[in-house]
Every structure is written in structure tokens, then in C-alpha cells.
Design a protein around this motif. Structure first.
Motif, PDB file in Angstrom:
ATOM      1  N   GLN A 115       0.802  -1.215   0.000  1.00 25.09           N
ATOM      2  CA  GLN A 115       0.000   0.000   0.000  1.00 25.09           C
ATOM      3  C   GLN A 115       0.840   1.272   0.000  1.00 25.09           C
ATOM      4  O   GLN A 115       0.296   2.369   0.175  1.00 25.09           O
ATOM      5  CB  GLN A 115      -0.953  -0.012   1.194  1.00 25.09           C
ATOM      6  CG  GLN A 115      -1.949  -1.155   1.176  1.00 25.09           C
ATOM      7  CD  GLN A 115      -2.712  -1.237  -0.142  1.00 25.09           C
ATOM      8  OE1 GLN A 115      -3.217  -0.233  -0.647  1.00 25.09           O
ATOM      9  NE2 GLN A 115      -2.801  -2.440  -0.705  1.00 25.09           N
ATOM     10  N   SER A 116       2.129   1.134  -0.235  1.00 29.08           N
ATOM     11  CA  SER A 116       2.996   2.311  -0.308  1.00 29.08           C
ATOM     12  C   SER A 116       3.065   2.819  -1.750  1.00 29.08           C
ATOM     13  O   SER A 116       3.314   2.032  -2.672  1.00 29.08           O
ATOM     14  CB  SER A 116       4.410   1.971   0.169  1.00 29.08           C
ATOM     15  OG  SER A 116       5.306   3.029  -0.131  1.00 29.08           O
ATOM     16  N   PRO A 117       2.852   4.117  -1.995  1.00 31.53           N
ATOM     17  CA  PRO A 117       2.930   4.643  -3.360  1.00 31.53           C
ATOM     18  C   PRO A 117       4.334   4.588  -3.951  1.00 31.53           C
ATOM     19  O   PRO A 117       4.499   4.748  -5.166  1.00 31.53           O
ATOM     20  CB  PRO A 117       2.454   6.094  -3.207  1.00 31.53           C
ATOM     21  CG  PRO A 117       2.654   6.429  -1.773  1.00 31.53           C
ATOM     22  CD  PRO A 117       2.461   5.154  -1.013  1.00 31.53           C
ATOM     23  N   SER A 118       5.355   4.338  -3.103  1.00 32.77           N
ATOM     24  CA  SER A 118       6.732   4.251  -3.607  1.00 32.77           C
ATOM     25  C   SER A 118       7.237   2.809  -3.693  1.00 32.77           C
ATOM     26  O   SER A 118       8.388   2.578  -4.079  1.00 32.77           O
ATOM     27  CB  SER A 118       7.675   5.070  -2.718  1.00 32.77           C
ATOM     28  OG  SER A 118       7.670   4.573  -1.392  1.00 32.77           O
ATOM     29  N   ALA A 119       6.393   1.842  -3.352  1.00 37.58           N
ATOM     30  CA  ALA A 119       6.811   0.434  -3.392  1.00 37.58           C
ATOM     31  C   ALA A 119       7.019  -0.021  -4.832  1.00 37.58           C
ATOM     32  O   ALA A 119       6.251   0.334  -5.729  1.00 37.58           O
ATOM     33  CB  ALA A 119       5.764  -0.441  -2.710  1.00 37.58           C
ATOM     34  N   THR A 120       8.049  -0.823  -5.058  1.00 37.13           N
ATOM     35  CA  THR A 120       8.368  -1.299  -6.408  1.00 37.13           C
ATOM     36  C   THR A 120       8.528  -2.816  -6.410  1.00 37.13           C
ATOM     37  O   THR A 120       9.204  -3.379  -5.551  1.00 37.13           O
ATOM     38  CB  THR A 120       9.666  -0.650  -6.924  1.00 37.13           C
ATOM     39  OG1 THR A 120       9.494   0.764  -7.012  1.00 37.13           O
ATOM     40  CG2 THR A 120      10.024  -1.178  -8.311  1.00 37.13           C
ATOM     41  N   MET A 121       7.860  -3.471  -7.355  1.00 33.89           N
ATOM     42  CA  MET A 121       8.017  -4.902  -7.588  1.00 33.89           C
ATOM     43  C   MET A 121       8.174  -5.105  -9.102  1.00 33.89           C
ATOM     44  O   MET A 121       8.134  -4.144  -9.868  1.00 33.89           O
ATOM     45  CB  MET A 121       6.812  -5.688  -7.049  1.00 33.89           C
ATOM     46  CG  MET A 121       5.456  -5.201  -7.498  1.00 33.89           C
ATOM     47  SD  MET A 121       4.943  -5.713  -9.174  1.00 33.89           S
ATOM     48  CE  MET A 121       4.701  -7.476  -8.936  1.00 33.89           C
ATOM     49  N   GLU A 122       8.401  -6.362  -9.515  1.00 37.53           N
ATOM     50  CA  GLU A 122       8.615  -6.634 -10.937  1.00 37.53           C
ATOM     51  C   GLU A 122       7.645  -7.704 -11.439  1.00 37.53           C
ATOM     52  O   GLU A 122       7.332  -8.661 -10.719  1.00 37.53           O
ATOM     53  CB  GLU A 122      10.053  -7.088 -11.187  1.00 37.53           C
ATOM     54  CG  GLU A 122      11.076  -5.993 -10.965  1.00 37.53           C
ATOM     55  CD  GLU A 122      12.478  -6.398 -11.369  1.00 37.53           C
ATOM     56  OE1 GLU A 122      13.212  -5.537 -11.879  1.00 37.53           O
ATOM     57  OE2 GLU A 122      12.850  -7.571 -11.176  1.00 37.53           O
ATOM     58  N   TYR A 123       7.202  -7.502 -12.685  1.00 39.06           N
ATOM     59  CA  TYR A 123       6.308  -8.466 -13.338  1.00 39.06           C
ATOM     60  C   TYR A 123       7.056  -9.083 -14.513  1.00 39.06           C
ATOM     61  O   TYR A 123       7.642  -8.376 -15.333  1.00 39.06           O
ATOM     62  CB  TYR A 123       5.037  -7.786 -13.832  1.00 39.06           C
ATOM     63  CG  TYR A 123       3.918  -8.758 -14.096  1.00 39.06           C
ATOM     64  CD1 TYR A 123       3.080  -9.174 -13.066  1.00 39.06           C
ATOM     65  CD2 TYR A 123       3.699  -9.294 -15.361  1.00 39.06           C
ATOM     66  CE1 TYR A 123       2.059 -10.082 -13.286  1.00 39.06           C
ATOM     67  CE2 TYR A 123       2.684 -10.203 -15.594  1.00 39.06           C
ATOM     68  CZ  TYR A 123       1.865 -10.590 -14.552  1.00 39.06           C
ATOM     69  OH  TYR A 123       0.851 -11.498 -14.771  1.00 39.06           O
ATOM     70  N   PHE A 124       7.021 -10.431 -14.577  1.00 37.48           N
ATOM     71  CA  PHE A 124       7.750 -11.184 -15.598  1.00 37.48           C
ATOM     72  C   PHE A 124       6.736 -11.771 -16.590  1.00 37.48           C
ATOM     73  O   PHE A 124       5.871 -12.565 -16.200  1.00 37.48           O
ATOM     74  CB  PHE A 124       8.524 -12.327 -14.952  1.00 37.48           C
ATOM     75  CG  PHE A 124       9.721 -11.911 -14.139  1.00 37.48           C
ATOM     76  CD1 PHE A 124      10.985 -12.371 -14.460  1.00 37.48           C
ATOM     77  CD2 PHE A 124       9.582 -11.072 -13.039  1.00 37.48           C
ATOM     78  CE1 PHE A 124      12.091 -12.015 -13.703  1.00 37.48           C
ATOM     79  CE2 PHE A 124      10.674 -10.704 -12.279  1.00 37.48           C
ATOM     80  CZ  PHE A 124      11.938 -11.174 -12.612  1.00 37.48           C
ATOM     81  N   LEU A 125       6.864 -11.413 -17.848  1.00 39.81           N
ATOM     82  CA  LEU A 125       5.966 -11.899 -18.895  1.00 39.81           C
ATOM     83  C   LEU A 125       6.714 -12.873 -19.807  1.00 39.81           C
ATOM     84  O   LEU A 125       7.733 -12.501 -20.403  1.00 39.81           O
ATOM     85  CB  LEU A 125       5.439 -10.720 -19.717  1.00 39.81           C
ATOM     86  CG  LEU A 125       4.377 -11.040 -20.775  1.00 39.81           C
ATOM     87  CD1 LEU A 125       3.049 -11.399 -20.110  1.00 39.81           C
ATOM     88  CD2 LEU A 125       4.193  -9.848 -21.712  1.00 39.81           C
ATOM     89  N   PRO A 126       6.254 -14.128 -19.939  1.00 39.11           N
ATOM     90  CA  PRO A 126       6.946 -15.081 -20.825  1.00 39.11           C
ATOM     91  C   PRO A 126       6.869 -14.628 -22.282  1.00 39.11           C
ATOM     92  O   PRO A 126       5.799 -14.243 -22.774  1.00 39.11           O
ATOM     93  CB  PRO A 126       6.168 -16.389 -20.621  1.00 39.11           C
ATOM     94  CG  PRO A 126       5.454 -16.223 -19.322  1.00 39.11           C
ATOM     95  CD  PRO A 126       5.123 -14.764 -19.239  1.00 39.11           C
ATOM     96  N   ILE A 127       7.999 -14.677 -22.969  1.00 40.27           N
ATOM     97  CA  ILE A 127       8.061 -14.232 -24.361  1.00 40.27           C
ATOM     98  C   ILE A 127       8.955 -15.166 -25.161  1.00 40.27           C
ATOM     99  O   ILE A 127       9.647 -16.029 -24.613  1.00 40.27           O
ATOM    100  CB  ILE A 127       8.620 -12.796 -24.480  1.00 40.27           C
ATOM    101  CG1 ILE A 127      10.022 -12.722 -23.835  1.00 40.27           C
ATOM    102  CG2 ILE A 127       7.665 -11.779 -23.866  1.00 40.27           C
ATOM    103  CD1 ILE A 127      10.756 -11.435 -24.101  1.00 40.27           C
TER     104      ILE A 127
END
Length: 287
Positions: free
Chosen positions: A273-285
Motif C-alpha cells: 500500500q505504499s505509493p513508492s513500493a516497487t516490484m517486478e512483473y515477468f511476462l513469458p516471451i
């Protein structure tokens, strides 16, 4: 598309020039001539809007395109070096090893896409009211296991989709079992085995656990090539980032989406719920 600020519009145009002329030699002085700014002003504004050093970004793009050509296997190292404006194979090999950690020949023999940066693009996303420059990484990841709590969720495009309720519920169940587990947290979306209802299997878990139980399932994620995008902001806005990733970035890229395991990778002590939090999304290609 919403109206861009003058600065963002100008940097977006400059990036288009860089990408279209990436095989040419270009200095910061040359790029300043393409903008309305002095060299100092351009470097400061580019850093502010992209979080990248301008000269370093140009070099990274040249080396990333060179790495792609190395893996395609159709050109000699010397020819690739000259194509991207390096004075010699020696200077190219030095820069390549500094960036990728391997000499060009060793990188080609390994055969994995690692450390490649796709051209930076503008994310103009009305769903999340986001306007920012974003860089997508291209990486091959080896097979690994994730242990976690699994359930079914609606896909992103189902009307009145339930994933905004179901996914947090699965994570709460996982954290009730492992309240101290904060490393290797990974959400896995299975787009290979879609239910007749259109629902997807989702696993909330960790790569750091090593045993299954009555409450935990073990999913084997195979080796895969991924496009990786960072999401900064509230976790409930992740759907808008994924929508942009699939519908805007992917069709304009050099890659094709494939069915597989999409990944949500969370850093230690992630605050959803932090507006500065960062995560990553991995899309298979695939290339």
C-alpha cells in the motif's frame, strides 16, 4: 492518450531519434542539438525523467542490440562492433564485458539472453493515470520451484474480475502459515492450464521454501525467456501496468508473448500500500 508535458514530449522524441539511429555514433553534444537544451540541461532533464545517465543509456542500447545480434549468430564480432560505432573489436569487447560480465564470444556460447535492455518507452496509462519513461529488461531465467498457497482467479479481462479480492486472500493465507517469510516472495499466474470457466491458477508463495505440505503446493517453473517491467505504486494498480505491458509494449516490441507462468516478484519487506513500493512483473516471451 492524455496530453504530455513539454519536457516529457521532448524526451520521448529524443528517445525515438536515439533508437532509430542507434547504429550511428552520437555524442551528448549531437543529442543536445536534437533538443531545445544545452548539453548540461539535457543531461539533467534526461536523468530526472528517466533515472538514467544519457551517455550510459546510449551505450547500453548499443550493447543490447549487439548482444541480440551475437545470439542470432549471423555476424562476426568485428562486424557487429563496427556496425554499432565502436572503433575496434578490442574496444567493443571491453565495453561488452564491462556491461554483461562476459566477453562477446563467451556470451554467445552461453546462449542465454541476460542483461539486455529493450528500448525505453513512454508509459502513458490512463487506467492508472501514469505518465513516465520505462525500460523493459529481457532475461532468460533457469527453472526453479515455488512453494505456496494456490487458488483460482479470474483473468485480467473478465468483467467484474475477482482477482483484486482473491489474490490478497491467497497471500494472507500464505503469511498466516509463514508469518516471518519475507524473502523470495513470488506470485505465479499459470496461463498454460486455463479452466473451462476461463479462470486461472494462481500461487502465492516463496522461492526460498523447500518443502511442500498439506497446505502448500510446489509448482515447477520451467526455464523461460521473460520481458520484465517494474511496477511502482499501490499493488491494486498492478493490473493497469500489466494491461499496458501486454496491449501497448508487447505489440510494438520485437518479441511475442507465449503461454506459460507469469511471475510477480516482490522484494524483501515489500509494502503493497505504499505509493513508492516497487516490484517486478515477468511476462513469458519468445524472440
Amino acid at each position: 492518450m492524455s496530453r504530455l508535458s513539454p519536457q516529457l514530449n521532448r524526451i520521448n522524441s529524443l528517445l525515438a531519434f536515439i533508437h532509430q539511429n542507434i547504429e550511428q555514433s552520437m555524442s551528448v553534444h549531437d543529442l543536445a542539438a536534437q533538443s531545445c537544451w544545452s548539453r548540461w540541461q539535457l543531461q539533467r532533464i534526461f536523468q530526472e525523467l528517466t533515472n538514467k545517465n544519457l551517455a550510459k543509456y546510449v551505450r547500453e542500447q548499443k550493447l543490447s542490440r549487439a548482444a541480440e545480434q551475437l545470439l542470432d549468430g549471423k555476424m562476426r564480432v568485428t562486424d557487429i562492433a563496427l556496425q554499432y560505432g565502436f572503433n575496434s573489436e578490442v574496444s567493443f569487447s571491453r565495453a561488452f564485458k564491462q556491461h554483461f560480465g562476459l566477453a562477446p564470444g563467451a556470451y554467445k556460447r552461453r546462449g542465454d539472453r541476460q542483461g539486455i535492455s529493450a528500448p525505453m518507452v513512454l508509459m502513458d496509462n490512463p487506467r492508472s493515470q501514469t505518465q513516465r519513461m520505462i525500460e523493459v529488461r529481457i532475461e532468460s531465467r533457469p527453472a526453479f520451484k515455488v512453494y505456496g498457497v494456490a487458488g483460482q482467479i479470474d483473468n485480467l479481462y473478465t468483467p467484474q474480475a475477482d482477482f483484486k479480492l482473491k489474490v490478497p486472500s491467497l497471500w494472507r493465507s500464505f503469511h498466516q502459515l509463514y508469518p516471518m517469510q519475507s524473502e523470495g516472495l513470488t506470485g505465479v499466474v499459470d496461463t498454460l492450464n486455463i479452466h473451462a470457466s476461463g479462470k486461472l491458477n494462481y500461487l502465492a508463495g516463496s522461492q526460498q521454501l523447500s518443502e511442500a505440505s498439506e497446505q502448500l503446493q510446489c509448482w515447477n517453473v520451467p526455464q523461460q525467456l521473460y520481458a520484465i517491467v517494474s511496477h511502482t505504486g499501490l499493488i491494486q494498480d498492478l493490473a493497469a501496468t500489466i494491461d499496458w505491458f501486454i496491449h501497448q509494449w508487447l505489440p510494438e516490441s520485437e518479441y511475442q508473448g507465449v503461454d506459460g507462468y507469469e511471475l510477480e516478484c516482490y522484494p524483501e519487506n515489500y509494502q503493497p500500500q505504499s505509493p513508492s513500493a516497487t516490484m517486478e512483473y515477468f511476462l513469458p516471451i519468445q524472440k
